[in-house]
Design a protein around this motif. Structure first.
Motif, PDB file in Angstrom:
ATOM      1  N   GLU D  85     -45.795 -66.659  15.993  1.00 24.36           N
ATOM      2  CA  GLU D  85     -46.469 -67.739  15.269  1.00 24.36           C
ATOM      3  C   GLU D  85     -45.564 -68.381  14.220  1.00 24.36           C
ATOM      4  OE1 GLU D  85     -48.083 -64.565  15.237  1.00 24.36           O
ATOM      5  OE2 GLU D  85     -49.325 -64.968  16.993  1.00 24.36           O
ATOM      6  N   GLU D 336     -51.844 -73.900  19.402  1.00 23.71           N
ATOM      7  CA  GLU D 336     -52.694 -73.708  18.235  1.00 23.71           C
ATOM      8  C   GLU D 336     -53.024 -75.018  17.553  1.00 23.71           C
ATOM      9  OE1 GLU D 336     -51.725 -70.742  15.461  1.00 23.71           O
ATOM     10  OE2 GLU D 336     -52.069 -69.163  16.924  1.00 23.71           O
ATOM     11  N   ARG D 337     -52.026 -75.901  17.503  1.00 23.93           N
ATOM     12  CA  ARG D 337     -52.263 -77.137  16.773  1.00 23.93           C
ATOM     13  C   ARG D 337     -53.069 -78.130  17.594  1.00 23.93           C
ATOM     14  NH1 ARG D 337     -47.312 -80.677  15.688  1.00 23.93           N
ATOM     15  NH2 ARG D 337     -48.095 -81.541  17.620  1.00 23.93           N
ATOM     16  N   ASP D 338     -52.751 -78.220  18.871  1.00 22.68           N
ATOM     17  CA  ASP D 338     -53.331 -79.295  19.670  1.00 22.68           C
ATOM     18  C   ASP D 338     -54.280 -78.837  20.769  1.00 22.68           C
ATOM     19  OD1 ASP D 338     -51.696 -81.005  18.251  1.00 22.68           O
ATOM     20  OD2 ASP D 338     -50.084 -80.904  19.711  1.00 22.68           O
ATOM     21  N   GLY D 339     -54.424 -77.545  20.915  1.00 28.67           N
ATOM     22  CA  GLY D 339     -55.154 -77.098  22.095  1.00 28.67           C
ATOM     23  C   GLY D 339     -56.457 -76.388  21.812  1.00 28.67           C
ATOM     24  N   THR D 340     -56.378 -75.274  21.120  1.00 32.84           N
ATOM     25  CA  THR D 340     -57.571 -74.439  21.031  1.00 32.84           C
ATOM     26  C   THR D 340     -58.437 -74.795  19.826  1.00 32.84           C
ATOM     27  OG1 THR D 340     -56.233 -72.844  19.829  1.00 32.84           O
ATOM     28  CG2 THR D 340     -56.548 -72.468  22.165  1.00 32.84           C
ATOM     29  N   PHE D 341     -59.724 -74.546  19.994  1.00 30.38           N
ATOM     30  CA  PHE D 341     -60.677 -74.628  18.886  1.00 30.38           C
ATOM     31  C   PHE D 341     -60.992 -73.197  18.495  1.00 30.38           C
ATOM     32  CE2 PHE D 341     -61.317 -78.452  21.427  1.00 30.38           C
ATOM     33  CZ  PHE D 341     -61.063 -79.403  20.466  1.00 30.38           C
ATOM     34  N   GLN D 342     -60.312 -72.726  17.463  1.00 30.07           N
ATOM     35  CA  GLN D 342     -60.297 -71.290  17.228  1.00 30.07           C
ATOM     36  C   GLN D 342     -61.605 -70.726  16.712  1.00 30.07           C
ATOM     37  OE1 GLN D 342     -56.714 -70.209  15.250  1.00 30.07           O
ATOM     38  NE2 GLN D 342     -55.575 -71.145  16.904  1.00 30.07           N
TER      39      GLN D 342
END
Ligand code: ATP
Ligand code: ATP
Ligand code: MG
Ligand code: MG
Lengths: 324, 284, 346, 505
Positions: D85, D336-342
């Motif tokens: 990360e 992490e920035r553009d893909g998942t909705f954590q």
């Protein structure tokens, strides 16, 4: 040339510029700026500036502190009560400062060690601190020896106004902290807690420190205000917290942490203060004053945020014709 | 018994405000509405001024009118946050000054507010301790929670945009619009809450709702919503409201110095936060 | 000393709170009178600034007024103790400082403020007469820590001291807010079965009435309020036994009238000055008594009217007549005429 | 001597991340840890690095039991972890970042000169001296990974954990890393090397420990096992890594359906054009930062309006929404920035585009997740409860379930295990087979060679300084040709392609 560029790209520059412009306007409106204007300006607003310095420190680590105003009230109450109980003025002031430090440490404990969101934690503590102040001194009253006020309105080392020295103490302290390894750690923590932790930074201790510093700043603010009024007023700081956050933001300090510095808080607070003078000097109808004041504030914030906006900057640079 | 109904009335009003606040907090990007109190105060002043023929008709018109007033302020908040890129805390704080200033400017500080019987009727009894307002609020709360926040396409987009704006944008969700709408919704709810407040109070004053700002935020957080956005519930906010109102009421019933009361209130709040809203440990 | 001017003065009013109708009315009264003086040429101009309880902001505002070159400043302080540095600065520049409306004690200033003590005393005496000096009462106070609240409660205490058979069941602050008062009263109602009278102060009466209405209980004798909406309600409610004594927004206007005369070089007759409520040793205060006392029927001969030269006892109907053109939230208002103010001077 | 893990276990709530992991590493050994996504590699690394606590077991280093209470504690003992990360602070300069864990002091104050010297020393080795005083947020991703490594090296590691920081590096960087590791070996440093790129493992590591479902299955000398043997071990079944050579690109078969005559590459201020055919997989290669990302972003309308000709109609796209409604899909390289909705669950993550933007009902979330072999419990789980690789599959599933006409993917298999990677390649091929087109960037040239070979009609375009420097088709798609085009002749001096090509079957 390079220095000019550096100045312009400085986070606190928009606030500085706003302050200078409004200072000029004020000078024109009241027929020139006098030394006595600056003296009364600084002695009236030193408290607000100190609180802005304190809150900026907490914002730099992606926190905030809305209890500083209550701490200011508490310091005032403590000083007055201690003085009336027979302590000397310096002793009473020291007691006030100590109680502010304790409050700051308590905030630091709740935010740093107990890991509670700083906005809510300090909202809760601000209720409690304000309560203590009102509990100790339920009514405005009491007095502090006027020698306190004379000292405050006078000079130190012959020519430097005392409030400037008091602010200077905070500034120098902070500059020294910034020169310590801790200085970098503060900016790192402001950017990302998890990464800071993974980098071996003691997150809880830093938060604790920053809130303690903010407490100290509120303590000095309390001394400034107490000396300026030489009396007790249990709610004197109640409106200072929110103003100081607005000041920090105007000063280019990012509420997300890690960007900006205490000069931003200082210039932001100065701008807010001068704005008040201007609105008064303009002699607007009283019903539109607060509306206009709010609008100018909004414009100020927008300007300083737009100035910090990288996208906008590059767009402007491109328009001017620079490469990449 | 009567005390319970008074608690429920106050809770209902705070709940309405907290619903709007929750939507804004969920919208992410450190979203926060510090102008809730100012909006409520404004609609409490202007709402009851609507006077068209019959009282009932006026009352019916007041609801969309206050929703609209709040929505307009919310829209300015939202645009300020999304277009001017002012941090929400500061944007809404300044807007609260502007709104208060606006109220003074328009009314010259002397509003002519006569709260009609119909509006005051919101605190009428239905059955036992159940009054009209709490009942309506509970129904509205559940409807909004289920059909607006969870089921509707908008609600789901709100969660996504609030959680990760970038990702939402790349998915084709217009986060800017979604977030601005959250502020509009928040403003509208605050506007409605203001109307209910003046109905309950019977008279309007300047800044009468200023304490609702922080209370609504605290209620939402005590209800389990994180200030970081992207998740949360309306019902939690309602429970948070109940807790806060109960604390205030209980403390009020005890006869003690004002300072002490505020101290105790602060300590209770700290304890609740410690029990219920601590951030996870950095080391797992 | 320079030759005394008699006109063309520049005057500032710094108002420390701006959040309610009452203060707005105070400022409006002030403006009306100031405009009148301006037309007469007595004032060249005037300036007004408001702040919402922000002590630092008020200091900045007063400083800005001083820098604008005013001849006199009228200050209604955020808090009685917070304006020292500004007062000193003004005095150093030879600017006249008049403390207006809310008392505050500073050397070499004149304080023209509402007579909170008399005002509350009238109401307490009336209430005691209604319950014939005995019974269980509850008290709703204002904002704790506020100077006015302190004085008013002192008046209540002094009156009640003469009535040993009156039992104050409980007391809580209603913060001069209808909603707070309503919620406090609701709590009282659920805690006490029998309440013979409600002793509240200022604008909270309607909150008390609402609490009773919601509880479906009969309203006992209570002290009242002095806004148009309250009088309207009172007129509609046959059984309501109450009193309305205006704490008049016109207080600040009296301060203006006094300030202008002081600027003109007139001197106050010392017999009209009383001790400053904030500092017993400072004899610099003109207390402005309530302009009216409103009871259902006018009672000019009642005990509480004794010694009140500038106060008129009127009936509810007369009060409604006086208010017929005002906004609902407006207070029953009045201030001393120029003639009455002249009498205060030598 | 050396480092020994004894029966290490770690649970996250009910999820068993590692159980009874055992491993022994000698001083000076470079140990690869190989395993599928979610097999527990990072967890093991974090336990060692003091970032998380272990439930049971002991770690023994040079005869002493070590149990670090915090990363700070670990750093004091020269156990340094670089993480997937990244642990860099964008607001600080590179040199400040490098030294942040142990800031040199003069008296009590930070010593700025020393900071500069110390970081320059390391950056020189990495041939990155010129970035020393830049802010980290201004750096390209691969440079950031190098700085992350520099930050670890400057702490004088005795145990160095490299968790997938090489997965975004380009070949020239990897070679520098290779040198650095050789150097560390000489000093007796233990290196734990986590990567899904087999070529790197063979080049750098001495031995390999295989992990599966949180357990350590065994340790082997690196050269002892072939790639497919290792993969079979870690996946638990036979994996076919041979490539199906079937790309017979012929001019006549190309069925162009999208023409993009003006694609802006803002980083270089250039413009490119591209014609996209049905059923085509277009690989985009080049050295990092030569405009590949811009190319894809521009096609998706990220830089504002782009005019395209699609099925002979003029269309214009100026935001993602329009792109989505035109049937485009976009998989960013930064998950992490553009893909998942954590904060949201799997179902919501999957439905983001299809239900919320395209307004098509998803009837069975499980079916979608299963079809991409996502390892999950139930669709109501938070996506963060999945491993990185599985999260990536969820993101891919989100887009592929919309049946896109054009898939734009930026390094979509970064940090994904071999099994998952070949699953994704198959999905891309399947999509192309259904008449859609795929444009895919990869930092791994082998991957491009591989994936383009899976469909009949494919190209690799190579970018250099904002221009397309070569278009390779059919049999000319080889690793050598790609590198040659990525580094035009005059610069192609010190990178020896042939030597490292030897690892490539
Ligand atoms: N913070 C966490 N909370 C709960 N479970 C976790 C957490 N982190 C990891 N896990 C679980 O622990 C297991 C092992 O994870 P780990 O990160 O070690 O896998 P990995 O081998 O590094 O995978 P990859 O190759 O995808 O990086 C996974 O099943 C994952 O679901
Ligand atoms: N927050 C969490 N809660 C529960 N399980 C988790 C959590 N985070 C991770 N896991 C589990 O831990 C395992 C590894 O997680 P991690 O995120 O480290 O993956 P990873 O191995 O690094 O993936 P990749 O190689 O694709 O980057 C996964 O199987 C996942 O299910
Ligand atoms: Mg991992
Ligand atoms: Mg991983």
């Amino acid at each position: 040339m390079n220095k000019v560029k550096k100045l312009i790209s400085w986070n606190a520059f928009p606030a500085l510029l706003l302050f200078v412009i409004f200072l000029g306007i004020n000078g024109i409106m009241t027929g020139g700026l006098s030394v006595s204007f600056f003296r009364s300006f600084i002695s009236t607003n030193a408290g607000a500036i100190c609180v802005a310095i304190g809150v900026t420190a907490t914002i730099l680590v992606a926190g905030t502190d809305i209890s500083l105003g209550s701490i200011v009230s508490l310091v005032n109450v403590v000083i007055v009560t201690a003085f009336e109980k027979g302590f000397s003025v310096p002793q009473a002031a020291t007691l006030g400062l100590l109680s502010a430090l304790l409050c700051g440490m308590f905030n630091g404990f709740i935010v740093g060690v107990m890991r509670i969101n700083p906005l809510l934690a300090t909202f809760a503590t601000s209720t409690a601190f304000a309560g203590i102040a009102l509990w100790i001194l339920p009514y405005p009253g009491g007095y502090i020896d006027f020698s306190f006020g004379d000292w405050y309105l006078g000079n130190m080392f012959g020519f430097i106004p005392t409030p400037v020295i008091l602010i200077g103490i905070l500034v120098i302290l902070w500059i020294l902290v910034m020169k310590l390894p801790m200085g970098l750690h503060i900016y790192a923590l402001g950017k990302d807690v998890k990464k800071a932790y993974a980098s071996g930074i003691n997150v809880a201790a830093l938060r604790f420190f920053v809130h303690t510093f903010a407490g100290l700043a509120a303590g000095i603010a309390g001394i400034c205000i107490s000396a300026n009024i030489c009396a007790g007023s249990p709610t004197v700081g109640s409106t200072m917290s929110m103003n100081s956050i607005a000041a920090a933001v105007i000063g280019g300090v990012s509420l997300n942490g890690g960007i900006g510095g205490i000069w931003g808080g200082i210039f932001g607070a100065s701008f807010l203060s001068i704005l008040i003078s201007i609105v008064v000097s303009a002699n607007l109808s009283s019903v539109v004053q607060s509306f206009i004041q709010g609008l100018i504030l909004l414009i100020g914030v927008t300007v300083s945020i737009a100035a910090a906006d990288k996208e906008l900057k590059t767009k402007i640079k491109r328009a001017i014709g620079g490469k990449r | 018994m009567n005390n319970i109904s008074s608690i429920l009335m106050t809770t209902s009003i705070l709940t309405l405000a907290s619903i709007g606040q929750a939507a804004v907090i969920i919208s992410g990007d450190s979203g926060l509405d510090m102008s809730v109190g100012a909006i409520m105060s404004m609609t409490a002043l202007f709402g009851p001024m609507i006077n068209v023929g019959s009282g009932v008709l006026s009352f019916i018109l007041m609801i969309p009118a206050t929703l609209l007033m709040g929505a307009i302020v919310g829209a300015i908040n939202g645009l300020g946050v999304q277009v001017l890129k002012v941090v929400p805390l500061v944007m809404t704080l300044i807007m609260s000054n502007v709104v208060n200033g606006f109220s003074i400017m328009v009314t010259k500080g002397q509003p002519s507010v006569m709260v009609g019987k119909e509006l005051q009727g919101i605190s009428k009894t239905l059955v036992g301790p159940f009054r009209i307002l709490p009942t309506v609020v509970i129904v509205v709360l559940i409807l909004l929670e289920v059909f607006f926040l969870r089921k509707s396409r908008y609600g789901r987009k709100l969660f996504l945009a609030g959680n990760n704006r970038n990702a939402a944008n790349l998915c084709g969700i217009n986060s800017k619009k979604v977030i601005v709408l959250a502020y509009i919704f928040g403003g509208a709810m605050a506007g409605f809450a203001g109307l209910m407040l003046v109905g309950y109070a019977g008279t309007a004053q300047m800044n009468m709702a200023s304490s609702y700002t922080m209370l609504s935020i605290a209620a939402v957080v005590i209800g389990g919503t994180k200030l970081t956005g992207g998740k949360g519930t309306f019902i939690g906010g309602a429970l948070g409201s109940l807790v806060l109102v109960l604390i205030t009421n209980i403390l009020q019933a005890l006869n003690m110095a004002a300072g002490l009361r505020s101290l105790i209130q602060g300590i209770i709040l700290i304890v609740i936060l410690m029990m219920n809203s601590r951030a996870p440990k950095l080391r797992q | 000393e320079a030759e005394e001017k008699t006109e063309g003065f520049y005057i500032g009013l710094s108002n420390g709170y701006w959040g309610n109708t009452w203060r707005a009315q105070m400022v409006e009264d002030f403006e009306t009178k100031a405009e009148e003086y301006k037309e007469q040429g007595i004032l060249s101009d005037y300036m007004i600034s408001n702040t919402n309880s922000d002590a630092t902001e008020q200091l900045n505002q007063i400083n800005a007024m001083i820098d604008s070159g005013v001849d006199a400043i009228l200050i209604d302080a955020v808090s009685p103790t917070t304006i020292k540095s500004a007062v000193e600065k003004a005095k150093a520049k030879g600017i006249l400082v008049v403390i207006a409306n809310d008392p505050a004690a500073y050397e070499d200033t004149i304080c023209v403020c509402g007579d909170n003590y008399t005002w509350q005393k009238i109401q307490a005496m009336w209430l005691m007469e209604q319950i014939e000096g005995k019974g269980d009462i509850v008290k709703i106070t204002g904002v704790s820590g506020n100077a006015a609240d302190t004085i008013r409660e002192q008046a209540n205490d002094d009156v009640l001291a003469d009535y040993p058979d009156v039992n104050v069941l409980t007391s809580a602050p209603g913060n001069w807010s209808q909603t707070d008062a309503q919620s406090v009263m609701t709590t009282f109602l659920s805690s006490y079965d029998n309440i013979d009278a409600v002793l509240e102060q200022d604008v909270m009466a309607e909150g008390v009435i609402k609490a009773y209405e919601n509880a479906n209980k009969d309203i006992p004798v209570m002290t009242g309020d002095y806004t148009k909406s309250f009088f309207t309600k009172w007129a509609e409610m046959e059984d309501l036994n109450t009193i309305g004594v205006p704490y008049a927004p016109g207080n600040a206007t009296v301060a203006l009238e006094v300030a202008v005369r002081l600027l003109q070089g007139k001197e106050i007759d010392e017999s009209n000055l009383v001790a400053n409520p904030m500092d017993e040793n400072m004899i610099n205060t003109i207390m402005v008594a309530p302009p009216y006392v409103v009871t259902k029927e006018a009672q000019p001969d009642a005990a509480w009217m004794e010694g009140l030269e500038n106060t008129e006892a009127i009936s509810l109907d007369e009060a409604m007549e006086l208010l017929k053109d005002s906004a609902d939230t407006a207070a029953l208002d009045g201030y001393m005429s120029d003639e009455a103010v002249d009498k205060l001077f030598k | 001597m050396g480092l020994t893990f004894q029966k290490i276990s770690k649970k996250y709530g009910a999820v068993v991340a590692i159980k009874h992991a055992e491993m022994k590493i000698d001083n000076g050994e470079v140990r690869a840890i190989l395993g599928g996504n979610g097999s527990g590699k990072s967890t093991l690394a974090k336990v060692l690095g003091g970032l998380i606590s272990k439930d049971t077991g002991e770690i023994i280093f040079d005869g002493n039991v070590i149990d670090f209470k915090s990363p700070k504690d670990a750093k004091k003992n020269h156990v340094i972890m670089t993480s997937q990360e990244l642990s860099l602070f964008g607001n600080l300069t590179v040199e400040e970042n490098i030294c942040i864990c142990d800031i040199p002091v003069k008296g009590v104050f930070a010593d700025k000169k020393k900071i500069k010297e110390k970081s320059l020393e390391i950056l020189k080795v990495m041939r990155l001296e010129n970035i020393a005083s830049k802010k980290v947020e201004e750096l390209a991703p691969n440079q950031q990974y190098m700085v992350e490594l520099a930050k670890a090296l400057v702490q004088d590691p005795k145990i160095l954990i490299i968790d997938e920081i090489t997965s975004a590096l380009y070949r020239e960087d990897v070679e520098i890393v290779d040198d650095i590791i050789k150097n560390l070996k000489k000093k007796g440093c233990i290196v734990l090397f986590i990567s899904h790129r087999m070529a790197e493992l063979y080049a750098m590591c001495d031995s390999v420990t295989i992990m599966k479902n949180g357990e350590t299955l065994g340790t082997y000398a690196m050269q002892e096992k072939t790639e497919s043997e290792l993969l079979s071990l870690m996946v638990g079944m036979k994996v076919d890594t041979t490539r199906e050579r079937k790309n017979h690109q012929t001019e006549s078969r190309k069925d162009i359906f999208i023409k993009a005559p003006h694609i802006k590459i803002p980083s270089y201020g250039t413009e490119e054009s591209l014609e996209i055919g049905r059923g085509e997989i277009i690989g985009v290669a080049g050295l990092q930062g030569h405009g590949q990302t811009d190319l894809i972003d521009a096609l998706y309308g990220v830089f504002g309006e782009i005019k395209l000709e699609m099925d002979e109609n003029e269309i214009s796209i100026h935001n993602s929404r329009q792109a989505v409604t035109r049937g485009f899909a976009f998989i960013s390289g930064d998950r992490e920035r553009d893909g998942t909705f954590q904060e949201r669950n799997l179902a919501e993550n999957v439905a983001a585009v299809k239900e919320l933007v395209k307004h098509e009902k998803i009837t069975d979330t499980r079916a979608i997740l299963d079809s991409f072999n996502v390892k999950y419990d139930n669709p109501g789980q938070l996506i963060t409860a999945l491993s990185g690789g599985n999260q990536q599959k969820v993101v891919v599933g989100r887009w592929l379930s919309t049946k896109p006409k054009l898939l734009l993917a930026n390094d979509p298999t970064k940090g994904i295990d071999v099994k998952a990677r070949s699953d994704l390649h198959k999905e891309f091929a399947k999509l192309a087979g259904e008449g859609s087109a795929v444009i895919m960037i990869s930092s791994d040239d082998d991957e491009l060679v591989n994936v383009t070979s899976m469909v009949e009609c494919s190209r690799v375009i190579v970018m250099y300084e904002g221009h397309i420097s070569a278009i390779l088709e059919g049999a000319s798609i080889t690793r050598e040709n790609i590198s040659a085009a990525a580094m035009p002749i005059e610069e192609k001096t010190n990178v020896d392609v042939a030597e490292r090509g030897g690892l490539d079957e």
